[in-house]
Design a protein around this motif. Structure first.
Motif, PDB file in Angstrom:
ATOM      1  N   ASP A  33       0.892  -1.351   0.450  1.00 15.28           N
ATOM      2  CA  ASP A  33       0.249   0.051  -0.255  1.00 15.28           C
ATOM      3  C   ASP A  33       0.727   1.230  -0.032  1.00 15.28           C
ATOM      4  N   GLU A  34       2.065   1.447  -0.050  1.00 16.70           N
ATOM      5  CA  GLU A  34       3.107   2.003  -0.358  1.00 16.70           C
ATOM      6  C   GLU A  34       3.387   2.284  -1.620  1.00 16.70           C
ATOM      7  N   LEU A  35       3.674   3.526  -2.054  1.00 15.59           N
ATOM      8  CA  LEU A  35       5.057   4.446  -3.085  1.00 15.59           C
ATOM      9  C   LEU A  35       6.181   5.102  -2.791  1.00 15.59           C
ATOM     10  N   SER A  36       7.192   3.707  -3.137  1.00 19.69           N
ATOM     11  CA  SER A  36       8.473   5.028  -2.288  1.00 19.69           C
ATOM     12  C   SER A  36       9.182   5.675  -3.181  1.00 19.69           C
ATOM     13  N   MET A  37       9.764   6.685  -3.220  1.00 24.72           N
ATOM     14  CA  MET A  37      10.446   7.431  -3.941  1.00 24.72           C
ATOM     15  C   MET A  37      11.554   7.793  -2.923  1.00 24.72           C
ATOM     16  N   TRP A  38      12.536   8.097  -3.705  1.00 29.45           N
ATOM     17  CA  TRP A  38      14.243   8.817  -3.436  1.00 29.45           C
ATOM     18  C   TRP A  38      14.453   9.887  -3.841  1.00 29.45           C
ATOM     19  N   THR A  39      14.890  10.862  -3.072  1.00 30.62           N
ATOM     20  CA  THR A  39      14.947  12.038  -4.217  1.00 30.62           C
ATOM     21  C   THR A  39      15.832  12.629  -2.986  1.00 30.62           C
ATOM     22  N   TRP A  40      16.317  13.789  -2.573  1.00 27.52           N
ATOM     23  CA  TRP A  40      17.547  14.490  -2.210  1.00 27.52           C
ATOM     24  C   TRP A  40      16.883  16.290  -0.986  1.00 27.52           C
ATOM     25  N   GLN A  51       1.386  15.090   3.851  1.00 28.51           N
ATOM     26  CA  GLN A  51       0.127  14.493   3.590  1.00 28.51           C
ATOM     27  C   GLN A  51      -0.219  13.533   2.652  1.00 28.51           C
ATOM     28  N   ALA A  52       0.679  13.661   1.863  1.00 26.74           N
ATOM     29  CA  ALA A  52       1.058  12.476   1.018  1.00 26.74           C
ATOM     30  C   ALA A  52       1.397  11.348   1.523  1.00 26.74           C
ATOM     31  N   ALA A  53       2.532  10.751   2.891  1.00 26.95           N
ATOM     32  CA  ALA A  53       2.492   9.730   3.188  1.00 26.95           C
ATOM     33  C   ALA A  53       1.059   9.496   4.493  1.00 26.95           C
ATOM     34  N   PRO A  57      -2.982  11.608  -2.949  1.00 28.25           N
ATOM     35  CA  PRO A  57      -4.305  12.416  -3.596  1.00 28.25           C
ATOM     36  C   PRO A  57      -4.778  11.991  -4.597  1.00 28.25           C
ATOM     37  N   GLY A  58      -6.101  11.505  -4.767  1.00 28.64           N
ATOM     38  CA  GLY A  58      -6.114  10.517  -6.497  1.00 28.64           C
ATOM     39  C   GLY A  58      -6.140   9.659  -6.550  1.00 28.64           C
ATOM     40  N   ALA A  59      -5.147   8.490  -4.894  1.00 28.18           N
ATOM     41  CA  ALA A  59      -4.568   7.159  -5.260  1.00 28.18           C
ATOM     42  C   ALA A  59      -4.839   7.123  -3.575  1.00 28.18           C
ATOM     43  N   GLU A  60      -6.424   7.518  -2.708  1.00 27.83           N
ATOM     44  CA  GLU A  60      -6.022   7.623  -1.405  1.00 27.83           C
ATOM     45  C   GLU A  60      -5.646   6.240  -0.934  1.00 27.83           C
ATOM     46  N   ALA A  61      -5.649   4.986  -1.653  1.00 34.41           N
ATOM     47  CA  ALA A  61      -5.519   3.938  -1.177  1.00 34.41           C
ATOM     48  C   ALA A  61      -3.660   3.849  -0.792  1.00 34.41           C
ATOM     49  N   LYS A  62      -3.329   4.508  -1.620  1.00 36.19           N
ATOM     50  CA  LYS A  62      -1.989   4.299  -1.519  1.00 36.19           C
ATOM     51  C   LYS A  62      -1.167   5.153  -0.189  1.00 36.19           C
ATOM     52  N   ARG A  63      -0.139   5.359   0.157  1.00 40.90           N
ATOM     53  CA  ARG A  63       0.813   6.583   0.977  1.00 40.90           C
ATOM     54  C   ARG A  63       2.137   6.512   0.430  1.00 40.90           C
ATOM     55  N   LEU A  64       2.859   7.639   0.802  1.00 44.52           N
ATOM     56  CA  LEU A  64       3.483   7.653   0.045  1.00 44.52           C
ATOM     57  C   LEU A  64       5.373   7.280   1.546  1.00 44.52           C
ATOM     58  N   LEU A  65       6.074   6.856   0.841  1.00 41.08           N
ATOM     59  CA  LEU A  65       7.572   6.629   1.790  1.00 41.08           C
ATOM     60  C   LEU A  65       8.600   6.796   1.312  1.00 41.08           C
ATOM     61  N   CYS A 310       7.246  -0.305 -10.829  1.00 41.27           N
ATOM     62  CA  CYS A 310       6.882   0.415 -10.135  1.00 41.27           C
ATOM     63  C   CYS A 310       5.394  -0.437  -9.565  1.00 41.27           C
ATOM     64  N   LYS A 311       4.566  -0.580  -8.438  1.00 39.58           N
ATOM     65  CA  LYS A 311       4.377  -1.405  -7.970  1.00 39.58           C
ATOM     66  C   LYS A 311       2.204  -1.435  -8.253  1.00 39.58           C
ATOM     67  N   ASP A 312       2.374   0.306  -8.914  1.00 40.19           N
ATOM     68  CA  ASP A 312       1.207   1.352  -9.278  1.00 40.19           C
ATOM     69  C   ASP A 312       1.276   2.125 -10.267  1.00 40.19           C
ATOM     70  N   PRO A 313       1.786   2.592 -11.581  1.00 34.82           N
ATOM     71  CA  PRO A 313       1.989   3.149 -12.211  1.00 34.82           C
ATOM     72  C   PRO A 313       0.646   4.126 -11.593  1.00 34.82           C
ATOM     73  N   ALA A 314      -0.156   4.122 -12.600  1.00 34.97           N
ATOM     74  CA  ALA A 314      -1.151   5.203 -11.982  1.00 34.97           C
ATOM     75  C   ALA A 314      -1.568   5.897 -10.732  1.00 34.97           C
ATOM     76  N   ALA A 315      -1.534   5.429  -9.733  1.00 35.25           N
ATOM     77  CA  ALA A 315      -0.907   5.771  -8.399  1.00 35.25           C
ATOM     78  C   ALA A 315       0.190   6.549  -8.172  1.00 35.25           C
ATOM     79  N   ALA A 316       1.302   6.596  -8.915  1.00 34.08           N
ATOM     80  CA  ALA A 316       2.570   7.087  -8.724  1.00 34.08           C
ATOM     81  C   ALA A 316       2.283   8.474  -9.763  1.00 34.08           C
ATOM     82  N   PHE A 317       1.624   7.956 -11.051  1.00 36.62           N
ATOM     83  CA  PHE A 317       1.489   9.421 -11.365  1.00 36.62           C
ATOM     84  C   PHE A 317       0.285  10.555 -11.344  1.00 36.62           C
TER      85      PHE A 317
END
Length: 425
Positions: A33-40, A51-53, A57-65, A310-317
């Motif tokens: 249920d997570e979308l992982s993201m790497w940045t700096w 908020q996304a964690a 928004p637009g993919a409320e079943a997912k949260r950001l890691l 990516c586990k869910d490209p639509a949610a990531a987009f």
């Protein structure tokens, strides 16, 4: 020098040899249920990430890691892709986005997710930078780096020259008049300089060009007149004694701002934070910005890409388009001071507050105009490789170890060897 399809594929092969063909199970990082993201650090607004964690928004079943990577960011991204295991769903890319183009098959083509319908909301030149020569949209726009002339209003007044932004812009519409203005100020206020080092002049001069080092079909043009002209301009600034000779990655760079020697500087919007606001906070109120001599330029700006693991490209987009919409880019301008790629944001009240550090000037008016006027240019996968020997030889000119002509010849010879080494020619 022309890069053939074989040459382009050889760059991909070179990247593969560096590890992009590693074995392992294909899996993305994070729970289902997570979308992982790497940045700096400093690449996104923390409030939006919080908020996304909780729910995207637009993919409320997912949260950001989200994970902030420290040093060697690109190496860690490529190493993760090489292993094909525990790959982040989303990765940030800096303005060197084109260096990832040979590995575009490791990322989702955002056209397939409907990105084309959003193109009109973003600066056209910025949008195009994330698209490969074969029309794969590999990366989505984040911030930009439009340029301006930063200058010390108080020292300009002391020197008896024009002081208001419109007046300064009219007095220095091009590099030649800007250099002459610098000479006038230096005569009135001894020790004054208009750049920290020769490489800065070259980089910002190049940032205004419609062409850079290579064409989209792989022809090397870094030995052309447009590059030589920028080189000669940088050399002239040094020859006239208007450079501080404070080389990059040294404490001298900040010192020439804090000690007041740097009375003007052509820089990107982010330089306001890294330069005077950080190095010389007591000069608050004394700085102004105006249009860049020689025309609008851009240096810097980031992107977001979705990996093919990516586990869910639509949610990531859904996440990246929400994070980079006009309203949220306004929040990112406030913190961490990222200049928008969405022109609608330029009108947002958050960006139009008077800036006390710049004497109450609404600096978005200058940078927004530059962002819209910048003509754009093609960035190749080899730009960083080409720049390194050119800048190294420019430094040799500044420190006096080589003549300008000799350094130019040596730079071109070194570039040719490097492009040959990677199979580009």
């Amino acid at each position: 020098m022309t890069l053939s399809r074989r040459g382009f594929l050889s760059l991909s092969a070179a990247a593969a040899a560096a590890g992009l063909t590693g074995c392992g199970s294909r899996s993305s990082l994070g729970a289902a249920d997570e979308l992982s993201m790497w940045t700096w650090v400093g690449s996104v607004n923390d409030g939006l990430i919080e908020q996304a964690a909780k729910a995207i928004p637009g993919a409320e079943a997912k949260r950001l890691l989200m994970t902030r990577i420290g040093s060697d960011y690109k190496t860690k991204v490529l190493t993760s892709l090489a292993g094909k295991s525990l790959v982040p769903d989303i990765v940030a890319m800096n303005d060197d986005v084109a260096t990832y183009f040979p590995n575009a098959d490791q990322f989702v083509d955002l056209h397939t997710l409907g990105a084309g319908g959003l193109a009109g909301q973003y600066l056209d030149w910025k949008w195009k930078l994330g698209i490969t020569p074969d029309n794969r949209m590999m990366a989505f726009p984040m911030d930009t780096g439009p340029t301006a002339l930063f200058y010390r209003h108080d020292i300009f007044r002391k020197a008896g020259v024009e002081v208001e932004p419109a007046e300064v812009a009219a007095a220095a519409p091009d590099w030649n008049s800007y250099i002459e203005l610098g000479k006038t100020i230096k005569k009135a206020v001894p020790g004054s300089v208009i750049t920290d080092n020769i490489a800065s002049v070259f980089d910002y001069g190049l940032s205004q060009q419609r062409q850079r080092y290579m064409t989209p079909d792989g022809q090397y043009i870094g030995n052309g007149d447009h590059i030589r002209q920028v080189w000669e301009t940088a050399y002239r600034v040094v020859k006239e004694g208007l450079s501080a000779n404070a080389q990059a990655d040294t404490t001298d760079v900040g010192a020439v701002v804090s000690n007041g020697r740097l009375v003007a500087f052509i820089g990107a919007v982010w330089w306001a934070q890294l330069g005077p606001k950080n190095a010389a906070p007591k000069t608050k109120g004394n700085w102004r910005v105006c249009a860049t001599p020689g025309g609008a330029g851009n240096r810097g700006g980031s992107f977001l890409a979705i990996t093919k693991y990516c586990k869910d490209p639509a949610a990531a987009f859904a996440f990246i388009t929400w994070l980079q919409n006009a309203k949220n880019q306004a929040q990112a301008f406030i913190d961490p001071v990222l200049f928008p790629s969405t022109p609608a944001t330029f009108e947002d009240p958050l960006l139009n507050e008077p800036d006390p550090f710049f004497g109450g000037q609404r600096i978005v008016e200058v940078f927004g105009t530059a962002a819209k006027a910048y003509p754009g240019a093609y960035f190749s996968p080899y730009d960083s490789l080409i720049r390194s020997p050119i800048v190294a030889e420019l430094v040799n000119v500044e420190v006096g170890s080589k003549t300008s002509d000799q350094a130019w010849r040596d730079a071109q010879n070194r570039v040719e060897r490097e492009l040959t080494r990677v199979g580009a020619i």
